[in-house]
Design a protein around this motif. Sequence first.
Motif, PDB file in Angstrom:
ATOM      1  N   ASP A 480       5.857  -7.434 -17.461  1.00  0.00           N
ATOM      2  CA  ASP A 480       6.782  -6.995 -16.495  1.00  0.00           C
ATOM      3  C   ASP A 480       6.602  -5.572 -16.149  1.00  0.00           C
ATOM      4  O   ASP A 480       5.648  -4.795 -16.590  1.00  0.00           O
ATOM      5  N   LEU A 481       7.188  -5.119 -14.995  1.00  0.00           N
ATOM      6  CA  LEU A 481       6.942  -3.664 -14.439  1.00  0.00           C
ATOM      7  C   LEU A 481       8.005  -2.865 -14.765  1.00  0.00           C
ATOM      8  O   LEU A 481       9.205  -3.224 -14.581  1.00  0.00           O
ATOM      9  N   ASN A 482       7.643  -1.737 -15.338  1.00  0.00           N
ATOM     10  CA  ASN A 482       8.811  -0.520 -15.380  1.00  0.00           C
ATOM     11  C   ASN A 482       8.314   0.617 -14.659  1.00  0.00           C
ATOM     12  O   ASN A 482       7.190   0.895 -14.387  1.00  0.00           O
ATOM     13  N   PRO A 483       9.093   1.601 -14.435  1.00  0.00           N
ATOM     14  CA  PRO A 483       8.760   2.728 -13.701  1.00  0.00           C
ATOM     15  C   PRO A 483       7.803   3.553 -14.166  1.00  0.00           C
ATOM     16  O   PRO A 483       7.696   3.557 -15.421  1.00  0.00           O
ATOM     17  N   PRO A 484       6.790   3.999 -13.476  1.00  0.00           N
ATOM     18  CA  PRO A 484       5.696   4.733 -14.087  1.00  0.00           C
ATOM     19  C   PRO A 484       5.769   6.154 -14.287  1.00  0.00           C
ATOM     20  O   PRO A 484       5.749   7.090 -13.401  1.00  0.00           O
ATOM     21  N   VAL A 485       6.767   6.447 -15.472  1.00  0.00           N
ATOM     22  CA  VAL A 485       7.122   7.901 -15.826  1.00  0.00           C
ATOM     23  C   VAL A 485       6.324   8.459 -16.874  1.00  0.00           C
ATOM     24  O   VAL A 485       6.664   9.542 -17.273  1.00  0.00           O
ATOM     25  N   HIS A 486       5.145   7.918 -17.195  1.00  0.00           N
ATOM     26  CA  HIS A 486       4.320   8.391 -18.214  1.00  0.00           C
ATOM     27  C   HIS A 486       3.656   9.758 -17.911  1.00  0.00           C
ATOM     28  O   HIS A 486       3.501  10.677 -18.780  1.00  0.00           O
ATOM     29  N   GLY A 537       8.025  -3.645  -5.894  1.00  0.00           N
ATOM     30  CA  GLY A 537       7.672  -3.370  -7.656  1.00  0.00           C
ATOM     31  C   GLY A 537       8.164  -4.737  -8.291  1.00  0.00           C
ATOM     32  O   GLY A 537       7.588  -4.664  -9.330  1.00  0.00           O
ATOM     33  N   GLY A 538       8.788  -5.709  -8.022  1.00  0.00           N
ATOM     34  CA  GLY A 538       9.037  -6.657  -8.741  1.00  0.00           C
ATOM     35  C   GLY A 538      10.356  -6.193  -9.584  1.00  0.00           C
ATOM     36  O   GLY A 538      11.015  -5.483  -9.096  1.00  0.00           O
ATOM     37  N   PHE A 539      10.284  -6.476 -10.921  1.00  0.00           N
ATOM     38  CA  PHE A 539      11.278  -5.916 -11.696  1.00  0.00           C
ATOM     39  C   PHE A 539      10.955  -4.810 -12.215  1.00  0.00           C
ATOM     40  O   PHE A 539       9.887  -4.459 -12.841  1.00  0.00           O
ATOM     41  N   LEU A 540      11.941  -3.761 -11.836  1.00  0.00           N
ATOM     42  CA  LEU A 540      11.402  -2.418 -11.962  1.00  0.00           C
ATOM     43  C   LEU A 540      12.496  -1.467 -12.738  1.00  0.00           C
ATOM     44  O   LEU A 540      12.748  -0.501 -12.349  1.00  0.00           O
ATOM     45  N   GLY A 541      12.859  -2.029 -14.139  1.00  0.00           N
ATOM     46  CA  GLY A 541      13.703  -1.211 -14.817  1.00  0.00           C
ATOM     47  C   GLY A 541      15.162  -1.075 -14.451  1.00  0.00           C
ATOM     48  O   GLY A 541      16.076  -1.279 -15.264  1.00  0.00           O
ATOM     49  N   LEU A 542      15.558  -0.849 -13.174  1.00  0.00           N
ATOM     50  CA  LEU A 542      16.856  -0.941 -12.731  1.00  0.00           C
ATOM     51  C   LEU A 542      17.398  -2.381 -12.672  1.00  0.00           C
ATOM     52  O   LEU A 542      17.559  -2.801 -11.543  1.00  0.00           O
ATOM     53  N   ASP A 543      17.514  -3.056 -13.795  1.00  0.00           N
ATOM     54  CA  ASP A 543      17.399  -4.549 -13.606  1.00  0.00           C
ATOM     55  C   ASP A 543      18.189  -5.302 -12.826  1.00  0.00           C
ATOM     56  O   ASP A 543      17.700  -5.847 -12.100  1.00  0.00           O
ATOM     57  N   ASN A 544      19.632  -5.190 -12.791  1.00  0.00           N
ATOM     58  CA  ASN A 544      20.395  -6.040 -11.859  1.00  0.00           C
ATOM     59  C   ASN A 544      21.110  -5.372 -10.728  1.00  0.00           C
ATOM     60  O   ASN A 544      22.115  -5.585 -10.462  1.00  0.00           O
ATOM     61  N   ILE A 545      20.500  -4.245 -10.435  1.00  0.00           N
ATOM     62  CA  ILE A 545      21.381  -3.096  -9.375  1.00  0.00           C
ATOM     63  C   ILE A 545      21.077  -3.635  -8.112  1.00  0.00           C
ATOM     64  O   ILE A 545      22.049  -3.415  -7.054  1.00  0.00           O
ATOM     65  N   LEU A 548      19.524  -8.669  -5.062  1.00  0.00           N
ATOM     66  CA  LEU A 548      18.344  -9.992  -5.554  1.00  0.00           C
ATOM     67  C   LEU A 548      17.975  -9.751  -6.547  1.00  0.00           C
ATOM     68  O   LEU A 548      17.814  -8.332  -7.150  1.00  0.00           O
ATOM     69  N   ASP A 549      17.684 -10.573  -7.648  1.00  0.00           N
ATOM     70  CA  ASP A 549      17.090 -10.465  -9.042  1.00  0.00           C
ATOM     71  C   ASP A 549      15.576 -10.259  -8.751  1.00  0.00           C
ATOM     72  O   ASP A 549      14.741 -11.065  -8.457  1.00  0.00           O
ATOM     73  N   ARG A 550      15.098  -9.136  -8.882  1.00  0.00           N
ATOM     74  CA  ARG A 550      13.741  -8.556  -8.673  1.00  0.00           C
ATOM     75  C   ARG A 550      12.978  -9.294  -9.511  1.00  0.00           C
ATOM     76  O   ARG A 550      11.621  -9.143  -9.380  1.00  0.00           O
ATOM     77  N   SER A 551      13.293  -9.789 -10.752  1.00  0.00           N
ATOM     78  CA  SER A 551      12.292 -10.466 -11.470  1.00  0.00           C
ATOM     79  C   SER A 551      11.973 -11.922 -11.110  1.00  0.00           C
ATOM     80  O   SER A 551      11.056 -12.579 -11.693  1.00  0.00           O
ATOM     81  N   GLU A 552      12.727 -12.432  -9.853  1.00  0.00           N
ATOM     82  CA  GLU A 552      12.520 -13.962  -9.728  1.00  0.00           C
ATOM     83  C   GLU A 552      11.629 -13.547  -8.378  1.00  0.00           C
ATOM     84  O   GLU A 552      12.013 -12.892  -7.398  1.00  0.00           O
ATOM     85  N   PRO A 553      10.941 -14.759  -8.103  1.00  0.00           N
ATOM     86  CA  PRO A 553      10.173 -14.474  -6.712  1.00  0.00           C
ATOM     87  C   PRO A 553      11.234 -15.208  -5.429  1.00  0.00           C
ATOM     88  O   PRO A 553      12.226 -15.736  -5.661  1.00  0.00           O
ATOM     89  N   LEU A 554      10.995 -14.370  -4.382  1.00  0.00           N
ATOM     90  CA  LEU A 554      11.618 -14.623  -3.160  1.00  0.00           C
ATOM     91  C   LEU A 554      11.162 -16.048  -2.354  1.00  0.00           C
ATOM     92  O   LEU A 554      10.135 -16.526  -2.697  1.00  0.00           O
ATOM     93  N   PRO A 555      12.197 -16.458  -1.684  1.00  0.00           N
ATOM     94  CA  PRO A 555      11.510 -17.485  -0.783  1.00  0.00           C
ATOM     95  C   PRO A 555      10.356 -17.431  -0.103  1.00  0.00           C
ATOM     96  O   PRO A 555       9.946 -16.152   0.250  1.00  0.00           O
ATOM     97  N   GLU A 556       9.515 -18.285   0.243  1.00  0.00           N
ATOM     98  CA  GLU A 556       8.347 -18.182   0.971  1.00  0.00           C
ATOM     99  C   GLU A 556       8.517 -17.533   1.926  1.00  0.00           C
ATOM    100  O   GLU A 556       9.169 -17.768   2.913  1.00  0.00           O
TER     101      GLU A 556
END
Length: 897
Positions: A480-486, A537-545, A548-556
């Motif tokens: 999964d993808l999280n914001p690049p804050v390191h 980004g896909g799923f990027l930490g701000l889960d359900n804001i 669209l559910d960013r962790s799910e694929p969009l229509p083709e």
Amino acid sequence: MPRACRPVEDTAEHRRLCEEAARLVRWKRWGPYLAERAWGTVREDYSASGDAWGYFPHDHARSRAYRWSEDGLAGVCDRNQILCFALGLWNEHDPILKERAFGLTGPEGHHGEDVKELYYYEDATPTSSYLRYLYRYPQRRFPYEALVAGGRRRPEERELELWDTGAFAEDRFFDVTVEYAKRSPDDLLVVVTAENHGPEPAPLHLVPQLWFRNTWTWTGGGPVPEIRRYAHPEGRPEPAVRTSHPELGDHYLYVDGEAELLFTHNDSNAELLFGTPSRTPWVKDAFHRRIVRGELGAVSPEGVGTKVAAWRRVVVPARDKVVMRLRLGPEPLASPFDDGDAILARRRAEADEYYLAVQGPSLSDERRAIHRQASAGLFWSMQFYHYDVERWLEGDAVPPPAARKTGRNRDWRHLHVADVISMPDTWEYPWFAAWDLAFHTLALAAVDIDAAKNQLKLMVKEWYQHPNGQIPAYEWELSDLNPPVHAWAAYQIFKIERRQRGQGDRNFLERIYHKLLINFTWWVNKRDAEGNNVFEGGFLGLDNISILDRSEPLPEGMTLEQADATAWMAMYCLDLMRIALELAVDNSAYEDLASKFLEHFLRIAWALNHGSDHGVGPWNDDHGYYCDILKDHATERHLPVRSLVGLIPLCAVHVVMPETWGRLENFRRRTEWFLGRNPTFAESIIERPDGRRVLSAVPGERLRWLLRHLFDEDELLSRFGPRSLSKEHAARPVELVLAGRRLSVGYEPGESSTRMKGGNSNWRGPVWLPTGYLLYRSLQRLDHGLGDVLRVPGSRGAPDRSLAEAAGELAERMIALFLRDADGRRPVFGASRLFQEHPAFRDKLLFHEYFHGDTGEGLGASHQTGWTALVGDMILRQARAEEAAARARAEAHGRRG
């Protein structure tokens, strides 16, 4: 003496930290590294379907040996979790021996997993020289069934909690406090104090336990360690045992006073669980069966095993207490408790001395208490974490189902971890989470700078970071993808250490920088599909804001270009640029990298504000806000949601000081050459009269627009910090029809009504400290660059304020979550009379995952003293800011005089 051994302050604990940092004395060899929960984790899941909660439920935990880690109440262990110690309790009404915290699984809770116990991390020093943990145990039957039934209610209803069931009515509960005081790195005094708050005497069984983590079952042979009854050579009466392990050596546990020693093995009760013969007749659940069910034959009569309990039944008088003391160490002792009171008193005093030195002289008692409890949670959340993905996929003696090799984490076979890591919450999230961890390190830095650095370095070690450059997210899905804050966190840590010690650790900064370059390349190659510097980004930490559910694929044929993903990358570029500028002071080769990342930042900032030649950018003029862009073949449209997604561009800001600009000639010349060829990109650089250059992804008037939205109390500013979604969307939710489905997002200040991405982390309106903290620090940077020319609009008739005042206001609003207000109420406790008014409850704090956007009530995971401990950092920063302001006023008064 080595630099790492120069203590920041002259206290006993600071000296211990220096000895640990220089590896002279290993004070951190033992600590609170035992989780509240090891059942229901991905590591223990060997199912074909990936049903971690169902494969290893709570009801199995007392009878089934773990493969990867252990759990317990108020537990400690060595840093390799070979030998573990924790507390067991029984009130003679509970149907099971209380050995670990109970809670709802993800499927059981209508807002996701949820611990249903009440416990507090009351105190801790960084080396665990002193630890204090409080468990609040009802004297009635523990309401397991009622809590599970409550979890089945409709999602819009409030979660049923332990205190809602009447478990603490009439003050019929025990406060069981466990204190640890180290005499030396391996010598621990344990003091268990059970206080009866109730009106009548009440029985309580104290069952402290010592055991070896089971490694022998899984490795197919090798020596089995041993715990054996120990007879004092001097014939002293204290019950005692000796443990023997080929790696850890011998240890001795002594009990002060009478106790019955019970022995068994830390092996599964296979007959009970699976209907097959157990390896030994004395198994993991023996103490439960002996104490609660009265089975005399459940424990070993031989006085030997791999797990031992010291069982003592007491009747605690009404409103009185009893004490049980134990001593664990590597040496046989003739008089193990003669110096116990002195050790405990000394370590308590040293903890007070340590925190006074860290906090400084100006804090109020209330703010001191908040910071100290938050810090204690950070140290109690340091956990042993063990996960070898290759072994986990292939299995041990019995191979797992073939489906596992195409399931979760299959692309992370290189990941082999056995470290002590800062966890988000040791019950609800008992595993590392990469972007959480970056925030943890900022909270840690004031109280243990070396721990902060070591935690950041872990994530880019080759046995964590993927060969392709990706940093692992968390065990539920490492990809999964999280914001690049390191990079942001690493540079902050460098600056904090420079302030503390007079010199930053350039070696730390350089080492982590090279690994982050690999990670940056992975992001650019994987998350900019069209090469237009606008990122998906896909799923990027701000889960359900989002709608669209960013962790799910969009229509083709559809893509979602994300304003926050693009802004995170702009911020990442600036963070990598400023690290390069720092390193270039000693090595001019880094000037080339600084130039590269400045150019990359300017291109991303342009795309963020103007889009590419082929489409619009995230900025929406009609709304005065940054928005996601939904692309469908030849069409594209903004999703007009005012949320944190559109505020993240504020975090991409940096000030290049005149001395840096003047010293680094190569960087200066390359920047001037690039801007000469690309003058339109200069809108993201503001040159000040004194030579400062302010780099901001949000240019000019758009900066004022965003600040106006952020500080509007009818939109994003709550009484307790920035909301994650504008309150305007309560009356005007944003809707979208996609592939025949009607989707919407509206303001939800409390728990989420959707189970998107697990359902227990609502970003649709509540206050979250990590993002609030990022905005607070970004406003401080803006003030550093533009403080004399930019003011923040007021809301509801309030006057404009300076950027410094606005930053301080955000911090104070978030700190106010935990402070008593004018009526003596703490917002974090919500409407609970028990927590607001009861003397035993009102000053003991829980540090929640997030907070109600209108009332400030704590929600989500209840012990998330990882990023929520940032409140402690803000308390210290606000105190330093006030001290600096007071000095400036005094100097100005002196000049006028």
